[in-house]
Design a protein around this motif. Structure first.
Motif, PDB file in Angstrom:
ATOM      1  N   GLN A  27       0.837  -1.197   0.000  1.00 61.01           N
ATOM      2  CA  GLN A  27       0.000   0.000   0.000  1.00 61.01           C
ATOM      3  C   GLN A  27       0.874   1.249   0.000  1.00 61.01           C
ATOM      4  N   ASP A  71      -7.888 -16.539  -0.632  1.00 60.22           N
ATOM      5  CA  ASP A  71      -8.335 -15.631   0.443  1.00 60.22           C
ATOM      6  C   ASP A  71      -7.394 -14.437   0.580  1.00 60.22           C
ATOM      7  N   GLU A  74      -7.885 -12.042  -2.331  1.00 61.38           N
ATOM      8  CA  GLU A  74      -9.127 -11.295  -2.114  1.00 61.38           C
ATOM      9  C   GLU A  74      -8.938 -10.199  -1.062  1.00 61.38           C
ATOM     10  N   GLU A  75      -8.240 -10.527   0.019  1.00 62.07           N
ATOM     11  CA  GLU A  75      -7.968  -9.528   1.059  1.00 62.07           C
ATOM     12  C   GLU A  75      -7.114  -8.380   0.509  1.00 62.07           C
ATOM     13  N   HIS A  77      -7.007  -7.372  -2.587  1.00 58.36           N
ATOM     14  CA  HIS A  77      -7.894  -6.576  -3.459  1.00 58.36           C
ATOM     15  C   HIS A  77      -8.755  -5.634  -2.620  1.00 58.36           C
ATOM     16  N   ARG A  78      -9.285  -6.144  -1.503  1.00 57.87           N
ATOM     17  CA  ARG A  78     -10.091  -5.278  -0.616  1.00 57.87           C
ATOM     18  C   ARG A  78      -9.263  -4.123  -0.059  1.00 57.87           C
ATOM     19  N   ALA A  79      -7.962  -4.342   0.072  1.00 62.36           N
ATOM     20  CA  ALA A  79      -7.056  -3.293   0.563  1.00 62.36           C
ATOM     21  C   ALA A  79      -6.645  -2.345  -0.562  1.00 62.36           C
ATOM     22  N   GLY A  80      -7.195  -2.549  -1.767  1.00 59.60           N
ATOM     23  CA  GLY A  80      -6.917  -1.647  -2.875  1.00 59.60           C
ATOM     24  C   GLY A  80      -5.666  -1.986  -3.673  1.00 59.60           C
TER      25      GLY A  80
END
Length: 161
Positions: A27, A71, A74-75, A77-80
């Protein structure tokens, strides 16, 4: 500085902490995250002769590795983050290095169990091999490193009321 970060998962607490740190780094660096999990048949079966029961155990382990990677992606991706993942089979250290090369990683993040003595002698150290053989920097996360949520909870508990 880092544009492509590879992280290794094995379902352990230290690998989970390494994943959390890799996500934070990705990030901060606006980097892509590559997640991999390797099933080492020799570590599971040892020198036991092939059998239908062992085949089932290996299939279960490979399925668990696929779920772990899915998983984590996916996590991420959720964090951008831009993220992808892959599972493999073979000697964990060398398969991780191959994955990092295919992913074109410029950093590898992984956990270490911190085995010492006889356990280290018997099982070796994936982290040690990766550190020695990697052409890119390797960040090794000990299981004693607090995650971001643990750090926040500790800071909140320490704050004056």
């Amino acid at each position: 500085m880092f544009k492509r970060i590879a992280v290794a998962l094995d379902g352990s607490a230290c690998a989970d902490q390494a994943f959390s740190i890799a996500v934070q780094l990705a990030q901060g660096e606006h980097a892509a995250l590559g997640v991999c999990s390797i099933v080492d048949p020799i570590m599971i079966a040892g020198t036991a002769p092939p059998s239908p029961a062992m085949d089932l155990v290996l299939q279960d382990m490979e399925g668990a590795a696929r779920r772990l990677v899915a998983d984590a992606v996916e996590e991420a991706h959720r964090a951008g983050l831009a993220a992808s993942g892959e599972t493999g089979s073979g000697v964990a250290a060398f398969e991780l290095l191959k994955y990092a090369r295919r992913f074109k990683a410029d950093l590898i993040v992984m956990g270490t169990h911190g085995r010492r003595g006889f356990k280290h002698f018997l099982m070796g150290s994936v982290a040690e091999i990766v550190l020695r053989e990697s052409p890119v920097p390797v960040l090794v996360v000990s299981s004693s490193v607090p995650t971001k949520s643990e750090e926040v909870a500790r800071n909140e508990a320490a704050a004056p009321a």
